[in-house]
Scaffold this motif. Structure first.
Motif, PDB file in Angstrom:
ATOM      1  N   ALA A   1       0.832  -1.205   0.000  1.00  0.00           N
ATOM      2  CA  ALA A   1       0.000   0.000   0.000  1.00  0.00           C
ATOM      3  C   ALA A   1       0.864   1.251   0.000  1.00  0.00           C
ATOM      4  O   ALA A   1       1.914   1.298   0.627  1.00  0.00           O
ATOM      5  N   LYS A   2       0.403   2.236  -0.740  1.00  0.00           N
ATOM      6  CA  LYS A   2       1.006   3.569  -0.690  1.00  0.00           C
ATOM      7  C   LYS A   2       0.645   4.244   0.623  1.00  0.00           C
ATOM      8  O   LYS A   2       1.427   4.989   1.197  1.00  0.00           O
ATOM      9  N   ASN A   3      -0.577   3.961   1.094  1.00  0.00           N
ATOM     10  CA  ASN A   3      -1.062   4.481   2.369  1.00  0.00           C
ATOM     11  C   ASN A   3      -1.736   3.314   3.089  1.00  0.00           C
ATOM     12  O   ASN A   3      -2.826   2.895   2.727  1.00  0.00           O
ATOM     13  N   LEU A   4      -1.063   2.771   4.097  1.00  0.00           N
ATOM     14  CA  LEU A   4      -1.546   1.567   4.766  1.00  0.00           C
ATOM     15  C   LEU A   4      -2.948   1.748   5.344  1.00  0.00           C
ATOM     16  O   LEU A   4      -3.809   0.881   5.183  1.00  0.00           O
ATOM     17  N   LYS A   5      -3.184   2.852   6.009  1.00  0.00           N
ATOM     18  CA  LYS A   5      -4.478   3.083   6.664  1.00  0.00           C
ATOM     19  C   LYS A   5      -5.618   3.085   5.642  1.00  0.00           C
ATOM     20  O   LYS A   5      -6.637   2.414   5.820  1.00  0.00           O
ATOM     21  N   ASN A   6      -5.434   3.851   4.563  1.00  0.00           N
ATOM     22  CA  ASN A   6      -6.485   3.938   3.551  1.00  0.00           C
ATOM     23  C   ASN A   6      -6.742   2.596   2.873  1.00  0.00           C
ATOM     24  O   ASN A   6      -7.881   2.202   2.640  1.00  0.00           O
ATOM     25  N   ARG A   7      -5.652   1.901   2.541  1.00  0.00           N
ATOM     26  CA  ARG A   7      -5.794   0.653   1.785  1.00  0.00           C
ATOM     27  C   ARG A   7      -6.472  -0.432   2.619  1.00  0.00           C
ATOM     28  O   ARG A   7      -7.416  -1.084   2.173  1.00  0.00           O
ATOM     29  N   VAL A   8      -5.991  -0.644   3.832  1.00  0.00           N
ATOM     30  CA  VAL A   8      -6.538  -1.729   4.656  1.00  0.00           C
ATOM     31  C   VAL A   8      -7.975  -1.425   5.074  1.00  0.00           C
ATOM     32  O   VAL A   8      -8.826  -2.315   5.094  1.00  0.00           O
ATOM     33  N   SER A   9      -8.253  -0.164   5.388  1.00  0.00           N
ATOM     34  CA  SER A   9      -9.620   0.192   5.811  1.00  0.00           C
ATOM     35  C   SER A   9     -10.632  -0.025   4.689  1.00  0.00           C
ATOM     36  O   SER A   9     -11.814  -0.264   4.942  1.00  0.00           O
ATOM     37  N   SER A  10     -10.165   0.034   3.417  1.00  0.00           N
ATOM     38  CA  SER A  10     -11.084  -0.151   2.289  1.00  0.00           C
ATOM     39  C   SER A  10     -11.699  -1.553   2.275  1.00  0.00           C
ATOM     40  O   SER A  10     -12.777  -1.762   1.733  1.00  0.00           O
ATOM     41  N   TYR A  11     -11.012  -2.526   2.879  1.00  0.00           N
ATOM     42  CA  TYR A  11     -11.549  -3.888   2.920  1.00  0.00           C
ATOM     43  C   TYR A  11     -12.770  -3.991   3.832  1.00  0.00           C
ATOM     44  O   TYR A  11     -13.582  -4.899   3.691  1.00  0.00           O
ATOM     45  N   PHE A  12     -12.881  -3.054   4.760  1.00  0.00           N
ATOM     46  CA  PHE A  12     -13.934  -3.164   5.775  1.00  0.00           C
ATOM     47  C   PHE A  12     -15.066  -2.163   5.547  1.00  0.00           C
ATOM     48  O   PHE A  12     -15.874  -1.931   6.437  1.00  0.00           O
ATOM     49  N   HIS A  13     -15.106  -1.545   4.349  1.00  0.00           N
ATOM     50  CA  HIS A  13     -16.215  -0.651   4.022  1.00  0.00           C
ATOM     51  C   HIS A  13     -17.474  -1.470   3.759  1.00  0.00           C
ATOM     52  O   HIS A  13     -17.431  -2.536   3.135  1.00  0.00           O
ATOM     53  N   LYS A  14     -18.599  -0.939   4.191  1.00  0.00           N
ATOM     54  CA  LYS A  14     -19.868  -1.653   4.017  1.00  0.00           C
ATOM     55  C   LYS A  14     -20.249  -1.806   2.547  1.00  0.00           C
ATOM     56  O   LYS A  14     -20.906  -2.755   2.150  1.00  0.00           O
TER      57      LYS A  14
END
Length: 617
Positions: A42-55
Motif C-alpha cells: 500500500a502507498k497508504n496503509l491506513k487507507n488501503r486496509v480500511s477499504s476492505y472493511f467498508h460496508k
C-alpha cells in the motif's frame, strides 16, 4: 462462528485498522490458525486496509477474504518500491491462499557487473553470484533502464559476449564490431581502450549502482558546460538529459541487497515514561525481508536498553527459529550468542536496515500512543502541555494560555483580539474583543500594550486567575512590548513566548526568554502545530472583529445621525426613494406621503436648514 463472535472479531480488526499509519508498507492477513492468507502492499496503509472493511464493498472475493481474517500485521517502509519488493518476497515465501499474483517464482530484475577480464553490465532476473556482482532488484524497470543507459553512454562498457583475454588481444584474435564504429564501445578487444582505463570506468559504474552518483553528475555537468561553451548545443542538451535522469534515479532499494543474506536486525525504542520498550525484529534471507515484527516489553526492575535486548534477542530468535549468523544491533551488548556475531553498522545497506527497524519500532510506539489517547483524549492534551513545559522550562504546566493580535488598515478601525486556550483547547467563552482607544495611527506596539494593560489590569481587579503563558503573534519586538507592560508596569510574573515568521510570512520558530532565544521545536511536530493553531485562531478572531467594525462603518449613512428617524423609517425611505441623495432632494409633500407630517417636517428641516430659518422669520 455466531453473530456475536463475528461482531467481536470485526471490532478487534477495526481497532487495528484505526491505528494503522498513513505510510507506505506491506500488510498481512492471518486466519484463525495464525496462517498468512493474504499479503498486500500500500502507498497508504491506513487507507488501503480500511477499504476492505467498508460496508459498500461488493466484490465476492473481498467479502470472503474479510470473513476469514482474524489478525493483521504490517511493516512500514520508506517508499512504494520497497513495499513492492517485500510483497514479492512474502508472497513467494508463504504463497498465501488469496494472493493470485507473483506466485510463479518470477522476480524483479537486477543489474549484473560480470567478473570477466573486461566486465559487462546488463540486467537479468537470474541471480548467480559466481558470474559477477548483482545490484538491485529494481521494482521500477524504467528507472533501471535509465541507469543502464547512463552507464552505457558515459562509460561505454562492451556488449559482446566474447571471452576476451589479455593473450587474445596480444594475438589479435578479435576484430572491432559495429558498436565501436557507432561510438558505443571503446574497443578494448583490439587495444583501443586500455585495461586500466576500462577498470576505472567500471569502478565508477559500480559507484552509480551503489547509489553514489555525485561523481558521475560532476562529470556530466562538466561535459554539458564544455559543449555549451563550444556552441555544441545538441550535445549539451544530451548531457543535460542524462544528468537529469541520473538525478531523478531512485530505483535502488534501501531495503534489499543481494550482498545481505540471513541476517537478524534488532532495534529498541522507549515510550515516554520509559516503563515500556518497543523492540523491532527484522529477518533478511537471500537479500530480502521476510519477517518483520515489533514486540512490547514492560520493564520490571528499571532495566537498561542493553539489558532488555540481552533478554529479548534470544527469546525472539527462538520464537522464529532463526539461525542467522549475523545480528545487527544499534549498540554494543555484553553477551554472546553461539554461532552468531553482533554487528553495529555505520553506513551502507545494513545501516539502512537498522534505520528501517527503528522506524517500525517508533511507528508501533506511535500507534500505541494514539490508541491510548483515543480512549482517553485528555492524555494527549496533558502530554502536549508537559512537552511545552519542558521545552520552555516553565514553573508549572501551561494549562491556561492567552494570545493577542491587532488588526487595522492604516490605523483606521483599529481593534485587537485575545483568544484563550485551556488544556490545549480553545475556550471561546473567554475570548475578548478590544477597540483601540488611546492609540492614533497604525502603531501595533502601542496598540498591543494598551490591550495587554487593559486585559490584565481588569483581571487583577476582578481577582481572576492569570494565564500560565502568554503567546505573542510576532517576534522579539512584540515580546518586548508585552514584557514591558506585564513585568515593568503591572509587576506580574507571567512567562511570555513569541511565534516568529520567516520572509514568506510562514511561522517557523518559537521564541522564549529575554533576550529571546529560538526553542528547538520541529515545525512538523504536534506541539508546533497546536501553537500555530493558536496563532491562526487569534488572527482569525481579530480580523473577523475588524471586518465587522469596518462593515458597520461603511454601511453608516447620514440618516443614522438624525434623531427621531428610526430603523423602520429609514427602511421606508430607502424603499421609496432608493438613495439618500433623492431623499435630500425630495419636497415636503413627498416626504409626508411616506413618513407622515411630524417626521417629514423633522427630516426636511434637517436637510434644508435655510428653509427652516426662513419659516421661523
Amino acid at each position: 462462528m455466531n453473530k456475536e463472535e463475528n461482531e467481536k472479531r470485526l471490532a478487534y480488526l477495526k481497532g487495528i485498522v484505526s491505528n494503522l499509519p498513513s505510510k507506505p508498507g506491506t500488510y498481512q492477513y492471518y486466519d484463525k490458525e495464525g496462517i498468512i492468507i493474504y499479503v498486500g502492499k500500500a502507498k497508504n496503509l491506513k487507507n488501503r486496509v480500511s477499504s476492505y472493511f467498508h460496508k459498500e464493498t461488493d466484490r465476492f472475493k473481498t467479502k470472503v477474504l474479510v470473513s476469514k481474517i482474524h489478525n493483521i500485521t504490517y511493516t512500514v517502509v520508506n517508499s512504494e518500491e520497497d513495499a513492492l519488493l517485500i510483497e514479492n518476497q512474502l508472497i513467494k515465501q508463504y504463497q498465501p491462499r488469496y494472493n493470485v499474483l507473483l506466485k510463479d517464482g518470477k522476480t524483479y530484475p537486477s543489474i549484473c557487473v560480470t567478473k570477466e577480464y573486461f566486465p559487462r553490465v546488463f540486467n537479468t532476473r537470474n541471480i548467480n553470484k559466481r558470474y559477477g556482482t548483482f545490484y538491485g532488484p529494481y521494482s521500477n524497470v524504467k528507472s533501471m533502464h535509465a541507469i543502464l543507459d547512463i552507464i552505457k553512454k558515459v562509460y561505454k562498457p562492451r556488449t559482446c559476449r566474447f571471452p576476451i583475454t589479455q593473450e587474445g588481444i596480444e594475438q589479435k584474435k578479435y576484430k572491432a564490431c559495429l558498436e565501436y564504429h557507432l561510438g558505443n564501445c571503446g574497443a578494448p578487444c583490439i587495444g583501443k581502450q586500455t585495461f586500466d582505463d576500462y577498470q576505472q570506468n567500471m569502478a565508477q559504474a559500480r559507484q552509480i549502482l551503489k547509489g553514489n552518483t555525485r561523481e558521475v553528475q560532476r562529470i556530466l555537468k562538466e561535459k554539458m558546460e564544455a559543449a555549451a561553451a563550444e556552441l555544441r548545443f545538441e550535445e549539451a542538451e544530451m548531457h543535460k538529459q542524462r544528468y537529469i535522469a541520473l538525478e531523478g534515479f531512485a530505483a535502488k532499494s534501501e531495503i534489499v541487497s543481494h550482498s545481505i543474506s540471513d541476517v537478524d536486525v534488532f532495534s529498541i525504542v522507549n515510550d515516554d515514561s520509559k516503563k515500556n520498550a518497543f523492540i523491532s525484529y527484522i529477518h533478511v534471507t537471500n537479500g530480502a525481508i521476510n519477517q518483520s515484527f515489533t514486540f512490547e516489553y514492560k520493564r520490571k526492575l528499571a532495566e537498561t536498553d542493553a539489558e532488555l535486548l540481552n533478554e529479548a534477542i534470544p527469546e525472539i530468535r527462538e520464537r522464529f527459529q532463526s539461525e542467522a549468523k549475523e545480528i545487527i544491533v544499534p549498540f554494543e551488548l555484553d553477551f554472546k550468542i553461539k554461532n552468531a556475531e553482533f554487528f553495529i553498522p555505520q553506513r551502507g545497506d545494513k545501516k539502512h536496515l537498522l534505520e528501517l527497524s527503528e522506524m517500525n519500532a517508533k511507528q508501533h510506539k506511535f500507534d500505541r500512543l494514539k490508541q491510548a489517547e483515543k480512549l482517553n483524549p485528555e492524555q494527549k492534551q496533558t502530554r502536549l502541555m508537559k512537552e511545552l513545559q519542558d521545552k520552555l522550562k516553565l514553573p508549572k504546566l501551561p494549562y491556561h494560555i492567552e494570545c493577542f493580535d491587532n488588526s487595522n488598515i492604516s490605523g483606521t478601525d483599529a481593534v485587537a483580539g485575545c483568544v484563550v486556550y485551556k488544556a490545549m483547547r480553545p475556550s471561546k467563552k473567554d475570548y475578548r474583543k478590544y477597540n483601540i482607544k488611546t492609540v492614533v495611527g497604525p502603531d501595533d506596539y502601542a496598540s498591543m500594550q494598551e490591550v495587554v494593560r487593559r486585559r490584565y489590569s481588569r483581571m487583577i481587579e476582578a481577582e481572576e486567575p492569570l494565564p500560565d503563558l502568554i503567546i505573542t503573534d510576532g517576534g522579539k519586538g512584540q515580546m518586548e512590548v508585552v514584557r514591558a507592560v506585564v513585568e515593568d508596569e503591572l509587576r506580574l510574573q507571567i512567562p511570555i513566548a513569541g511565534l516568529a515568521k520567516d520572509n514568506r510570512h510562514r511561522t517557523n520558530e518559537l521564541l522564549y526568554g529575554f533576550p529571546p532565544q529560538t526553542i528547538g521545536v520541529p515545525t512538523n511536530s504536534e506541539l508546533f502545530k497546536i501553537l500555530t493553531q493558536i496563532q491562526d485562531e487569534v488572527h482569525r478572531f481579530a480580523i473577523t472583529f475588524h471586518r465587522e467594525k469596518r462593515s458597520k462603518h461603511q454601511l453608516h449613512s447620514e440618516l443614522d445621525d438624525i434623531k427621531g428617524i428610526g430603523t423602520i423609517s429609514k427602511e421606508q425611505l430607502m424603499k421609496h426613494f432608493k438613495s439618500v441623495r433623492k431623499i435630500k432632494a425630495a419636497d415636503i409633500q413627498s416626504l409626508t406621503a411616506v413618513l407622515g407630517t411630524a417626521k417629514a417636517t423633522l427630516l426636511y428641516n434637517y436637510f434644508h436648514p435655510t428653509d427652516q430659518n426662513l419659516n421661523k422669520k
